[in-house]
Motif scaffolding. Structure first.
Motif, PDB file in Angstrom:
ATOM      1  N   THR A  83     -12.858   4.664  -7.692  1.00 42.82           N
ATOM      2  CA  THR A  83     -12.359   5.793  -8.414  1.00 42.82           C
ATOM      3  C   THR A  83     -13.516   6.751  -8.689  1.00 42.82           C
ATOM      4  O   THR A  83     -13.310   7.765  -8.333  1.00 42.82           O
ATOM      5  CB  THR A  83     -11.946   5.391  -9.692  1.00 42.82           C
ATOM      6  N   SER A  84     -14.528   6.215  -9.088  1.00 41.51           N
ATOM      7  CA  SER A  84     -15.779   7.228  -9.325  1.00 41.51           C
ATOM      8  C   SER A  84     -16.077   7.785  -8.011  1.00 41.51           C
ATOM      9  O   SER A  84     -16.487   9.012  -8.196  1.00 41.51           O
ATOM     10  CB  SER A  84     -16.833   6.506  -9.818  1.00 41.51           C
ATOM     11  N   HIS A  88      -9.443   7.040  -3.853  1.00 43.84           N
ATOM     12  CA  HIS A  88      -8.409   6.711  -4.618  1.00 43.84           C
ATOM     13  C   HIS A  88      -7.489   5.747  -4.154  1.00 43.84           C
ATOM     14  O   HIS A  88      -7.055   4.788  -4.753  1.00 43.84           O
ATOM     15  CB  HIS A  88      -7.497   7.669  -5.271  1.00 43.84           C
ATOM     16  N   ALA A  91      -9.169   2.327  -4.424  1.00 45.17           N
ATOM     17  CA  ALA A  91      -9.285   2.170  -5.886  1.00 45.17           C
ATOM     18  C   ALA A  91      -8.009   1.311  -6.145  1.00 45.17           C
ATOM     19  O   ALA A  91      -7.560   0.503  -6.944  1.00 45.17           O
ATOM     20  CB  ALA A  91      -9.516   3.507  -6.683  1.00 45.17           C
ATOM     21  N   TYR A  95      -7.317  -2.222  -7.759  1.00 40.91           N
ATOM     22  CA  TYR A  95      -6.340  -2.276  -9.171  1.00 40.91           C
ATOM     23  C   TYR A  95      -5.150  -3.180  -8.837  1.00 40.91           C
ATOM     24  O   TYR A  95      -4.803  -4.117  -9.714  1.00 40.91           O
ATOM     25  CB  TYR A  95      -6.042  -1.139  -9.649  1.00 40.91           C
ATOM     26  N   ASN A 111      -5.619   3.232 -15.173  1.00 38.42           N
ATOM     27  CA  ASN A 111      -6.249   4.058 -13.974  1.00 38.42           C
ATOM     28  C   ASN A 111      -5.486   4.285 -12.960  1.00 38.42           C
ATOM     29  O   ASN A 111      -5.610   5.315 -12.151  1.00 38.42           O
ATOM     30  CB  ASN A 111      -7.587   2.935 -13.452  1.00 38.42           C
ATOM     31  N   ILE A 115      -4.670   8.136 -11.448  1.00 42.59           N
ATOM     32  CA  ILE A 115      -4.821   8.515 -10.053  1.00 42.59           C
ATOM     33  C   ILE A 115      -3.430   9.134  -9.496  1.00 42.59           C
ATOM     34  O   ILE A 115      -3.479  10.432  -8.838  1.00 42.59           O
ATOM     35  CB  ILE A 115      -5.248   7.187  -9.298  1.00 42.59           C
TER      36      ILE A 115
END
Length: 168
Positions: A83-84, A88, A91, A95, A111, A115
């Motif tokens: 994410t950072s 995405h 990420a 998740y 999170n 997104i």
């Protein structure tokens, strides 16, 4: 030298000392201890912004860790790094994998919602209002799951859900 032995600030040193004591006291296998050491070193590198080093440690921890609950936090942290880095899609994948092992991670749902909301805003800027609505609807579903797990958290998300008529 392992990162856990070179941390410079007081909080990191205190955490390392307490973690080392717990590792000696709690009955765990050597593999579990090694996995935790990699995880701890990954968290330390991540907090310093050393994402490549953090990922290496997390991947090594994943190789060694067998407990699904512990693996969920490793996967979650890998998702945070992606994410950072603006990755995405990766990420979201991490998740999802974290939630497969531990469906009680409201921060992963949050999170994922962030997104999706971001992608909805991008779609609006590009003139794709129908696609934007689909992303916003998905964000709403993830936020509802996060809020259901921790009702007092995510106040901004709750307000957004109410303002947009997505709060049920």
């Amino acid at each position: 030298m392992p990162r856990s032995r070179i941390n410079g600030n007081f909080i990191d040193k205190t955490f390392s000392i307490v973690a080392n004591i717990l590792l000696r006291i709690i009955p765990t296998t050597s593999g579990e201890k090694e996995a935790f050491t990699y995880y701890r070193d990954g968290m330390s590198a991540q907090s310093e912004g050393n994402y490549a080093e953090a990922l290496q440690n997390y991947y090594e921890a994943m190789r060694l860790e067998i407990d699904p609950y512990d693996r969920s936090y490793i996967l979650y942290n890998i998702g945070l790094i992606h994410t950072s880095n603006g990755e995405h899609t990766k990420a979201l994948e991490y998740y999802f994998r974290a939630l497969e092992r531990n469906p009680f991670l409201p921060q992963a749902f949050n999170n994922m919602a962030v997104i999706c909301h971001y992608r909805g805003e991008q779609a609006i800027r590009q003139g794709y209002s129908e696609i934007a609505e689909a992303w916003f609807d998905q964000a709403a579903e993830y936020w509802k799951q996060a809020i259901a797990l921790t009702p007092g958290n995510y106040i901004e998300a709750q307000n957004w859900l109410k303002i947009t008529g997505r709060f049920e």
